[in-house]
Design a protein around this motif. Structure first.
Motif, PDB file in Angstrom:
ATOM      1  N   GLY A 151       0.848  -1.176   0.000  1.00 10.43           N
ATOM      2  CA  GLY A 151       0.000   0.000   0.000  1.00 10.43           C
ATOM      3  C   GLY A 151       0.884   1.227   0.000  1.00 10.43           C
ATOM      4  N   THR A 152       0.441   2.271  -0.707  1.00  5.64           N
ATOM      5  CA  THR A 152       1.261   3.476  -0.795  1.00  5.64           C
ATOM      6  C   THR A 152       0.416   4.717  -0.559  1.00  5.64           C
ATOM      7  OG1 THR A 152       0.927   3.691  -3.174  1.00  5.64           O
ATOM      8  CG2 THR A 152       2.851   2.425  -2.451  1.00  5.64           C
ATOM      9  N   ALA A 153       1.105   5.796  -0.219  1.00  5.52           N
ATOM     10  CA  ALA A 153       0.480   7.114  -0.085  1.00  5.52           C
ATOM     11  C   ALA A 153       1.553   8.156  -0.342  1.00  5.52           C
ATOM     12  CB  ALA A 153      -0.133   7.287   1.300  1.00  5.52           C
ATOM     13  N   GLY A 154       1.107   9.373  -0.599  1.00  4.45           N
ATOM     14  CA  GLY A 154       2.058  10.455  -0.824  1.00  4.45           C
ATOM     15  C   GLY A 154       2.945  10.218  -2.017  1.00  4.45           C
ATOM     16  N   GLY A 155       2.369   9.670  -3.090  1.00  3.84           N
ATOM     17  CA  GLY A 155       3.162   9.418  -4.290  1.00  3.84           C
ATOM     18  C   GLY A 155       4.243   8.377  -4.081  1.00  3.84           C
ATOM     19  N   GLY A 156       4.029   7.460  -3.142  1.00  2.00           N
ATOM     20  CA  GLY A 156       5.011   6.413  -2.866  1.00  2.00           C
ATOM     21  C   GLY A 156       5.995   6.764  -1.772  1.00  2.00           C
ATOM     22  N   ALA A 164      10.045   7.547   3.067  1.00  2.00           N
ATOM     23  CA  ALA A 164      11.089   8.276   2.355  1.00  2.00           C
ATOM     24  C   ALA A 164      11.574   9.391   3.276  1.00  2.00           C
ATOM     25  CB  ALA A 164      10.529   8.849   1.067  1.00  2.00           C
ATOM     26  N   PRO A 165      12.870   9.622   3.343  1.00  2.21           N
ATOM     27  CA  PRO A 165      13.410  10.625   4.268  1.00  2.21           C
ATOM     28  C   PRO A 165      12.754  12.001   4.133  1.00  2.21           C
ATOM     29  CG  PRO A 165      15.191   9.382   3.264  1.00  2.21           C
ATOM     30  CD  PRO A 165      13.931   8.959   2.581  1.00  2.21           C
ATOM     31  N   GLU A 166      12.421  12.386   2.903  1.00  2.00           N
ATOM     32  CA  GLU A 166      11.857  13.725   2.709  1.00  2.00           C
ATOM     33  C   GLU A 166      10.459  13.895   3.288  1.00  2.00           C
ATOM     34  OE1 GLU A 166      11.122  11.316  -1.065  1.00  2.00           O
ATOM     35  OE2 GLU A 166      12.856  11.684   0.205  1.00  2.00           O
ATOM     36  N   VAL A 167       9.777  12.790   3.603  1.00  2.37           N
ATOM     37  CA  VAL A 167       8.432  12.892   4.165  1.00  2.37           C
ATOM     38  C   VAL A 167       8.469  13.047   5.691  1.00  2.37           C
ATOM     39  CG1 VAL A 167       7.886  10.457   4.535  1.00  2.37           C
ATOM     40  CG2 VAL A 167       6.094  12.014   3.836  1.00  2.37           C
ATOM     41  N   VAL A 168       9.627  12.842   6.289  1.00  2.77           N
ATOM     42  CA  VAL A 168       9.768  12.955   7.737  1.00  2.77           C
ATOM     43  C   VAL A 168      10.119  14.403   8.082  1.00  2.77           C
ATOM     44  CG1 VAL A 168      10.932  12.082   9.789  1.00  2.77           C
ATOM     45  CG2 VAL A 168      10.526  10.555   7.849  1.00  2.77           C
ATOM     46  N   ASP A 169       9.092  15.151   8.458  1.00  2.09           N
ATOM     47  CA  ASP A 169       9.248  16.561   8.821  1.00  2.09           C
ATOM     48  C   ASP A 169       8.798  16.726  10.264  1.00  2.09           C
ATOM     49  OD1 ASP A 169       9.180  19.294   9.196  1.00  2.09           O
ATOM     50  OD2 ASP A 169       7.922  19.705   7.450  1.00  2.09           O
TER      51      ASP A 169
END
Length: 109
Positions: A36-41, A59-64
């Motif tokens: 399952g995916t979200a946020g464009g993978g 993905a590292p860039e989604v961890v804010d």
């Protein structure tokens, strides 16, 4: 004899055979996985055919750290997507075992 011309032993053999096939299919389904995916993978989850989440990849860039709420929403969306796919997989596999669905036995119930 039961209505419809079948006898109870024959019906019971069919039911036992079907139960065995269903149990075997369920074991195989449990070994299968979907993603399952979200946020464009950017958030990916692995879900087994028996609907267990076994892995979460971010993905590292989604961890804010300033927007944890968005990450939480993406994780929930990815899990929901994976669960839906796992359900579809299980249904498709069970249809292979019982193509027309469960048989009916007129007059039995």
């Amino acid at each position: 004899m039961f209505p419809g011309g079948g006898n109870m032993q024959q019906i019971m053999r069919q039911v036992q055979k079907m139960q065995k096939k269903m149990a075997e299919a369920q074991e195989e389904i449990a070994k299968m996985t979907v993603e399952g995916t979200a946020g464009g993978g950017s958030v990916r989850v692995t879900v087994t055919g028996d609907r267990r989440v076994t892995e979460v990849k971010l993905a590292p860039e989604v961890v804010d750290p300033d927007d944890i709420e968005m990450l939480q929403d993406l994780i929930v969306a990815a899990i929901s997507d994976g669960m839906k796919k796992a359900e579809e997989l299980a249904e498709a596999e069970m249809k292979k075992v019982i193509p027309g669905g469960l048989p009916s036995f007129p007059g039995l119930f």
